[in-house]
Design a protein around this motif. Structure first.
Motif, mmCIF file in Angstrom:
data_model
loop_
_atom_site.group_PDB
_atom_site.id
_atom_site.type_symbol
_atom_site.label_atom_id
_atom_site.label_comp_id
_atom_site.label_asym_id
_atom_site.label_seq_id
_atom_site.Cartn_x
_atom_site.Cartn_y
_atom_site.Cartn_z
ATOM 1 N N THR A 92 0.883 -1.166 0.000
ATOM 2 C CA THR A 92 0.000 0.000 0.000
ATOM 3 C C THR A 92 0.917 1.211 0.000
ATOM 4 N N LYS A 93 1.292 1.636 -1.199
ATOM 5 C CA LYS A 93 2.421 2.550 -1.357
ATOM 6 C C LYS A 93 2.132 3.971 -0.889
ATOM 7 N N GLN A 94 0.886 4.404 -0.998
ATOM 8 C CA GLN A 94 0.533 5.765 -0.629
ATOM 9 C C GLN A 94 -0.614 5.752 0.364
ATOM 10 N N LEU A 95 -0.693 6.806 1.183
ATOM 11 C CA LEU A 95 -1.780 6.868 2.148
ATOM 12 C C LEU A 95 -3.127 6.971 1.434
ATOM 13 N N ASN A 96 -3.169 7.698 0.300
ATOM 14 C CA ASN A 96 -4.421 7.770 -0.457
ATOM 15 C C ASN A 96 -4.884 6.387 -0.879
ATOM 16 N N GLN A 97 -3.919 5.500 -1.190
ATOM 17 C CA GLN A 97 -4.262 4.135 -1.558
ATOM 18 C C GLN A 97 -4.809 3.373 -0.347
ATOM 19 N N PHE A 98 -4.292 3.689 0.842
ATOM 20 C CA PHE A 98 -4.844 3.079 2.057
ATOM 21 C C PHE A 98 -6.325 3.404 2.173
ATOM 22 N N PHE A 99 -6.689 4.656 1.950
ATOM 23 C CA PHE A 99 -8.094 5.055 1.975
ATOM 24 C C PHE A 99 -8.897 4.240 0.959
ATOM 25 N N ARG A 100 -8.396 4.152 -0.272
ATOM 26 C CA ARG A 100 -9.132 3.463 -1.333
ATOM 27 C C ARG A 100 -9.301 1.981 -1.019
ATOM 28 N N ARG A 101 -8.258 1.351 -0.485
ATOM 29 C CA ARG A 101 -8.356 -0.069 -0.162
ATOM 30 C C ARG A 101 -9.292 -0.299 1.019
ATOM 31 N N PHE A 102 -9.202 0.546 2.017
ATOM 32 C CA PHE A 102 -10.074 0.410 3.185
ATOM 33 C C PHE A 102 -11.542 0.499 2.772
ATOM 34 N N ASN A 103 -11.834 1.351 1.827
ATOM 35 C CA ASN A 103 -13.209 1.578 1.374
ATOM 36 C C ASN A 103 -13.619 0.689 0.210
ATOM 37 N N ALA A 104 -12.687 -0.117 -0.334
ATOM 38 C CA ALA A 104 -12.930 -0.908 -1.546
ATOM 39 C C ALA A 104 -13.279 0.026 -2.703
ATOM 40 N N GLU A 105 -12.304 0.876 -3.063
ATOM 41 C CA GLU A 105 -12.486 1.825 -4.161
ATOM 42 C C GLU A 105 -11.405 1.655 -5.223
ATOM 43 N N GLU A 106 -10.723 0.493 -5.224
ATOM 44 C CA GLU A 106 -9.793 0.160 -6.293
ATOM 45 C C GLU A 106 -9.754 -1.356 -6.463
ATOM 46 N N SER A 107 -9.335 -1.798 -7.636
ATOM 47 C CA SER A 107 -9.298 -3.221 -7.961
ATOM 48 C C SER A 107 -8.179 -3.922 -7.203
ATOM 49 N N GLN A 108 -8.215 -5.263 -7.216
ATOM 50 C CA GLN A 108 -7.236 -6.042 -6.475
ATOM 51 C C GLN A 108 -5.815 -5.814 -6.982
ATOM 52 N N ASP A 109 -5.676 -5.549 -8.264
ATOM 53 C CA ASP A 109 -4.327 -5.305 -8.795
ATOM 54 C C ASP A 109 -3.907 -3.850 -8.652
ATOM 55 N N GLY A 110 -4.795 -3.010 -8.127
ATOM 56 C CA GLY A 110 -4.469 -1.617 -7.883
ATOM 57 C C GLY A 110 -4.454 -0.744 -9.122
ATOM 58 N N LEU A 111 -4.899 -1.279 -10.255
ATOM 59 C CA LEU A 111 -4.811 -0.540 -11.512
ATOM 60 C C LEU A 111 -6.094 0.211 -11.859
ATOM 61 N N THR A 112 -7.210 -0.171 -11.246
ATOM 62 C CA THR A 112 -8.496 0.420 -11.609
ATOM 63 C C THR A 112 -9.140 1.076 -10.406
ATOM 64 N N ARG A 113 -9.525 2.342 -10.552
ATOM 65 C CA ARG A 113 -10.263 3.049 -9.508
ATOM 66 C C ARG A 113 -11.745 2.771 -9.663
ATOM 67 N N TYR A 114 -12.433 2.594 -8.528
ATOM 68 C CA TYR A 114 -13.875 2.423 -8.539
ATOM 69 C C TYR A 114 -14.523 3.696 -8.009
ATOM 70 N N TYR A 115 -15.625 4.070 -8.651
ATOM 71 C CA TYR A 115 -16.368 5.266 -8.254
ATOM 72 C C TYR A 115 -17.820 4.887 -7.986
#
Length: 280
Positions: A39-62
């Motif tokens: 989890t390279k960036q804190l913003n990514q921590f937010f997205r993962r905690f909320n399930a707002e990105e794909s498992q490979d980290g390449l796709t943002r979910y809205y």
């Protein structure tokens, strides 16, 4: 003494179980490589905690996307967002937290722009020619059409040691009839005394941030470097957790939950905050 007792209870709640207990309990999933390792960036921590990105980290979910805030994806992500190698968080506490935030009826999410989270920045400054550790507490505030980080509080031992307010019967005071003397005894209190803080109200607390800025403006404090950063979260109802960065091989790396505590009321929350801010 009451605050100390509460703090002891909160610390005990974070003690790890006996060695040999598995890192992953029922319902937890090991990172088998489908998830990005770090989890390279804190913003990514937010997205993962909320399930707002794909498992490979390449796709943002809205909002509106099928996988946005997906409960199954959140369960996998949240279980992978703990430091499972060095932090002393009991397994049952992790599971209780994960179940709560991902509940079907009342899920809870993190919000980057909401209050109740802040950064703790460990820094080194030159103070009157000597290298000193100073902790800055930063928070986000709205500014114009966006947001900005601001310095909210400062913790610095040299400032704390500068104030030595006495308590009890031995504390010097201004006589209640001082007004009849035109307060001429202020000379003794403010000029002759080495602790003028003795003559302040019982609830007086020095404003270290103002002193810090004053010393910077006078050239007595000069920035050197940042030694480390971590983040404190109170956005989940009746829960506190700390997020720190771990740089190491393997999947369990990056920005991870390093401390987790459940509290019952505002008084216990205040004890945690005072501990973070290094206040008595």
């Amino acid at each position: 003494m009451k605050k100390l007792s509460v703090l002891v209870l909160l610390i005990i709640s974070s003690i790890q179980f006996a060695p040999g207990q598995g890192l992953y309990g029922p319902g937890q999933v090991k990172d088998d490589g489908r998830f990005a390792a770090s989890t390279k960036q804190l913003n990514q921590f937010f997205r993962r905690f909320n399930a707002e990105e794909s498992q490979d980290g390449l796709t943002r979910y809205y909002a509106g996307d099928e996988e946005y805030h997906n409960r199954e994806l959140r369960e996998k992500y949240i279980n992978l967002l703990f430091d499972n190698q060095t932090s002393s968080i009991p397994q049952n506490l992790k599971q209780e937290f994960a179940t709560l935030v991902n509940s079907e009826n009342y899920p809870q999410f993190l919000n980057f722009h909401r209050e109740n989270w802040f950064a703790e920045v460990s820094t080194v400054f030159l103070y009157k020619g000597k290298r000193e550790d100073i902790t800055l507490y930063m928070r986000l505030q709205p500014e114009g059409l966006g947001y900005e980080w601001v310095i909210d509080k400062v913790s610095f031992d040299s400032f704390k040691n500068f104030f030595n307010k006495q308590e009890g019967k031995g504390k010097p005071f201004l006589h209640p009839l001082s007004h009849e003397l035109g307060f001429m005894n202020l000379r003794k209190a403010l000029q002759d005394s080495k602790e003028p803080e003795d003559y302040t109200p019982k609830d007086y607390k020095p404003d270290y941030l103002t002193i810090f800025l004053y010393e910077i403006k006078n050239g007595n404090i000069k920035f050197e470097t940042v030694k480390g950063v971590k983040f404190h979260f109170f956005q989940i109802e009746n829960w506190y957790f700390e997020v720190s960065q771990f740089n190491r091989p393997g999947f369990n790396t990056g920005w991870l939950i390093s401390s987790l505590t459940k509290y019952q009321n505002e008084e216990e929350k205040e004890v945690i905050l005072n501990y973070i801010y290094d206040q008595e």
